[in-house]
Design an enzyme around this catalytic site. Structure first.
Site, PDB file in Angstrom:
ATOM      1  CG  ASP A  93     -68.310 -27.954 -10.818  1.00 23.99           C
ATOM      2  OD1 ASP A  93     -67.091 -28.125 -11.025  1.00 23.99           O
ATOM      3  OD2 ASP A  93     -68.733 -27.017 -10.113  1.00 23.99           O
ATOM      4  CB  SER A  94     -66.223 -29.805  -7.287  1.00 25.02           C
ATOM      5  OG  SER A  94     -66.237 -28.428  -7.580  1.00 25.02           O
ATOM      6  CE1 TYR A 145     -64.989 -33.223  -6.305  1.00 22.72           C
ATOM      7  CE2 TYR A 145     -64.680 -33.281  -8.672  1.00 22.72           C
ATOM      8  CZ  TYR A 145     -65.314 -33.736  -7.549  1.00 22.72           C
ATOM      9  OH  TYR A 145     -66.293 -34.698  -7.671  1.00 22.72           O
ATOM     10  CB  CYS A 160     -65.248 -29.611 -12.864  1.00 21.69           C
ATOM     11  SG  CYS A 160     -64.005 -29.462 -11.559  1.00 21.69           S
ATOM     12  CD  GLU A 167     -70.152 -24.325  -4.205  1.00 22.85           C
ATOM     13  OE1 GLU A 167     -71.027 -24.761  -3.440  1.00 22.85           O
ATOM     14  OE2 GLU A 167     -70.031 -24.718  -5.382  1.00 22.85           O
ATOM     15  CB  CYS A 198     -62.351 -21.967 -11.680  1.00 24.73           C
ATOM     16  SG  CYS A 198     -63.389 -22.685 -10.373  1.00 24.73           S
ATOM     17  CG  HIS A 203     -67.177 -22.590  -8.297  1.00 25.04           C
ATOM     18  ND1 HIS A 203     -66.871 -23.846  -8.747  1.00 25.04           N
ATOM     19  CD2 HIS A 203     -68.039 -22.753  -7.251  1.00 25.04           C
ATOM     20  CE1 HIS A 203     -67.496 -24.745  -8.003  1.00 25.04           C
ATOM     21  NE2 HIS A 203     -68.217 -24.113  -7.087  1.00 25.04           N
TER      22      HIS A 203
HETATM   23  N1  DGL Z   1     -65.598 -25.512 -10.490  1.00 20.34           N
HETATM   24  C1  DGL Z   1     -64.397 -26.237 -10.482  1.00 20.34           C
HETATM   25  C2  DGL Z   1     -63.456 -25.880 -11.606  1.00 20.34           C
HETATM   26  O1  DGL Z   1     -63.910 -25.453 -12.642  1.00 20.34           O
HETATM   27  C3  DGL Z   1     -63.704 -26.582  -9.204  1.00 20.34           C
HETATM   28  C4  DGL Z   1     -63.880 -25.791  -7.969  1.00 20.34           C
HETATM   29  C5  DGL Z   1     -63.367 -26.578  -6.790  1.00 20.34           C
HETATM   30  O2  DGL Z   1     -64.040 -27.557  -6.440  1.00 20.34           O
HETATM   31  O3  DGL Z   1     -62.279 -26.255  -6.264  1.00 20.34           O
HETATM   32  O4  DGL Z   1     -62.268 -26.055 -11.498  1.00 20.34           O
END
Ligand code: DGL
Length: 278
Positions: free
Chosen positions: A14-15, A46, A77, A157, A195, A197
């Site tokens: 993942d990012s 990302y 991700c 984060e 996402c 996150h």
């Molecule tokens: N966790 C990532 C996703 O599922 C990306 C978060 C990011 O880096 O902007 O899209």
């Protein structure tokens, strides 16, 4: 390419830390497997970057994991899954590559009764329309609306998953999105966390969504998809427990340990995290 033996680890990337929510589901579904997780923390987010840049980063992350001998790759991700899967599969033929968007769409379609589905994701995922396409493929005629909630990534984060800032962000992102179908015969009954996150912000998100909206994410369905692909490729290690996990981060291993443990829902030992450059 020669695929490593069944005893090799499963690569996950993942990012940043978001993919750890998927790793938690993978570990609970396949407790005997070893995992190698890469968080590209130096280049997060990302979600605000162009598709070309994200695809390039995804290839570099995958190269680093493949060089360490993984037997399958889980792109944990959504942003990378929505732009990089074809390039990853072309670059590593024979390597099972599992993304999170199709499993997330599957979870949404399974959960909806009204066919009205709201999706929240990063700017990049929303811009590319990957969820819209994946959901409509599974459920033609489904009504899908999406909203980019990029600030949720920073809040997750930062560990600001509860409190007035997270509540205010959830209010301003979700109210307009969920109001979309309020005047229609059927309203959105499912909210997809598009996402990896976002599960960290489940408190503020579910308070705004209210009890009538089911919240789904792709973690459990991705773990099921990964298990199925490994089974099909006869690449499961055959152990029922005792798997290990190692971590690679492109920035700040101490921060990775501190913040990452919250995402994973389990302690991360500092000795298990290695700093790498891509
Ligand atoms: N966790 C990532 C996703 O599922 C990306 C978060 C990011 O880096 O902007 O899209």
């Amino acid at each position: 390419m020669t695929l490593p033996v069944a005893g090799a680890p499963i690569g996950v990337f993942d990012s940043g830390m978001g993919g750890l929510t998927v790793l938690a589901a993978l570990r609970s579904r396949m407790p005997g497997e070893d995992f190698l997780y890469l968080g590209d923390t130096a280049r997060l987010p990302y979600g605000t970057k162009s598709g070309d840049t994200v695809a390039r980063y995804a290839l570099q992350a995958a190269e680093a994991l493949v060089a360490r001998g993984i037997k399958a790759l889980v792109v944990a991700c959504n942003t990378a899954s929505s732009v990089a899967l074809p390039a990853l599969r072309a670059r590593f033929p024979g390597l099972p590559v599992i993304g999170v968007v199709d499993p997330g769409a599957e979870a949404a379609v399974r959960a909806t009764r009204t066919g009205h589905i709201a999706v929240i994701a990063t700017e990049g995922t929303v811009r590319g329309g990957a969820y819209q396409v994946a959901i409509e493929r599974l459920m033609p005629g489904a009504q899908v609306r999406s909203a980019a909630c990029q600030v949720f990534v920073a809040l997750a984060e930062e560990g600001w998953t509860e409190g007035p800032v997270a509540d205010a962000a959830a209010e301003s992102y979700l109210r307009p999105l969920l109001a979309w179908s309020a005047g229609e015969a059927a309203s959105a009954d499912v909210l997809v966390l598009g996402c990896t996150h976002f599960p960290r912000l489940i408190g503020p998100i579910s308070r705004v969504a209210g009890p009538g909206v089911r919240i789904v994410d792709s973690a459990a369905t991705t773990a099921a998809a990964a298990l199925a692909q490994l089974e099909q490729a006869a690449r499961l290690c055959g152990r029922s427990g005792g798997g290990s996990t190692r971590f690679l981060a492109t920035d700040g291993t101490q921060r990775f340990v501190r913040v990452g443990s919250g995402f994973l829902g389990a302690a991360i030992a500092p000795a298990d995290v290695e700093l790498i450059d891509l």
